[in-house]
Design a protein around this motif. Structure first.
Motif, PDB file in Angstrom:
ATOM      1  N   VAL A 167      -3.952  16.642  46.902  1.00  0.00           N
ATOM      2  CA  VAL A 167      -4.509  17.910  46.349  1.00  0.00           C
ATOM      3  C   VAL A 167      -5.586  18.637  47.480  1.00  0.00           C
ATOM      4  CG1 VAL A 167      -6.255  18.360  44.697  1.00  0.00           C
ATOM      5  CG2 VAL A 167      -4.831  16.870  43.956  1.00  0.00           C
ATOM      6  N   VAL A 168      -6.138  17.803  48.456  1.00  0.00           N
ATOM      7  CA  VAL A 168      -6.933  18.297  49.408  1.00  0.00           C
ATOM      8  C   VAL A 168      -5.978  18.960  50.209  1.00  0.00           C
ATOM      9  CG1 VAL A 168      -8.179  17.530  51.457  1.00  0.00           C
ATOM     10  CG2 VAL A 168      -8.809  16.684  49.194  1.00  0.00           C
ATOM     11  N   GLY A 169      -4.859  18.432  50.569  1.00  0.00           N
ATOM     12  CA  GLY A 169      -4.082  19.087  51.489  1.00  0.00           C
ATOM     13  C   GLY A 169      -3.437  20.509  50.739  1.00  0.00           C
ATOM     14  N   GLY A 170      -3.121  20.457  49.659  1.00  0.00           N
ATOM     15  CA  GLY A 170      -2.948  21.785  48.906  1.00  0.00           C
ATOM     16  C   GLY A 170      -3.779  22.823  49.200  1.00  0.00           C
ATOM     17  N   PHE A 171      -5.167  22.428  49.197  1.00  0.00           N
ATOM     18  CA  PHE A 171      -6.264  23.461  49.047  1.00  0.00           C
ATOM     19  C   PHE A 171      -6.390  24.230  50.576  1.00  0.00           C
ATOM     20  CE2 PHE A 171     -10.643  24.067  50.345  1.00  0.00           C
ATOM     21  CZ  PHE A 171     -10.720  25.360  49.656  1.00  0.00           C
TER      22      PHE A 171
END
Length: 165
Positions: A98-102
């Motif tokens: 999720v952090v990567g997506g952001f």
């Protein structure tokens, strides 16, 4: 793994965007391979894989796509690695994804704002944040499942390779 990520990225580029009001919003299938790589390979191999993936994909999708993909991919990978350092008790694979997506979207929008010298493109950040985090969640779920299934195979190959050395 690099070849799989390249093919997934190229195939995904053939499909129209999911949402007309959020340009560039897509699931990021190649990131599924990157999540698996982060948890199965060492730091150097993951970076080599990311750079090769970006360069090879650029041959098929164009240089302008490369600029945005590189900004998003590098920032995303840096932040996912930083989050991974907290350990599995504090941050799950899904949380890391999720952090990567952001940060992938943040990197791309930052480059777009700098190149266009129009910081108004940041108006898309809330939309792309929602989609990026949802895509990160989906990729994280898939990565989590695949890593659990790959782990026994990986351990078998490690044991086999030690027998031959």
């Amino acid at each position: 793994m690099t070849a799989v990520a390249v093919v997934m990225g190229i195939v995904e580029s053939w499909f129209p965007p999911f949402f007309a009001f959020a340009p560039g919003a897509k699931i990021g299938l190649a990131n599924l391979v990157m999540i698996i790589a982060i948890f199965t390979l060492n730091w150097r191999k993951v970076w080599v894989m990311e750079i090769l993936r970006l360069l090879i994909t650029a041959l098929f999708t164009g240089f302008s796509v490369f600029i945005y993909s590189a900004a998003g991919g590098v920032l995303s990978l840096l932040m996912m690695y930083a989050m991974k350092q907290f350990g599995p008790r504090l941050v799950s694979k899904i949380g890391i994804s999720v952090v990567g997506g952001f940060f992938h979207n943040l990197g791309q929008l930052t480059v777009a704002a700098l190149l266009a010298q129009a910081y108004s493109v940041m108006i898309y950040l809330p939309w792309l944040t929602v989609f990026g985090m949802l895509a990160g969640f989906a990729i994280g779920m898939g990565g989590n499942q695949l890593i659990d299934r790959i782990k026994p195979i990986h351990e078998l190959f490690v044991k086999e390779s030690k027998l031959w050395t």
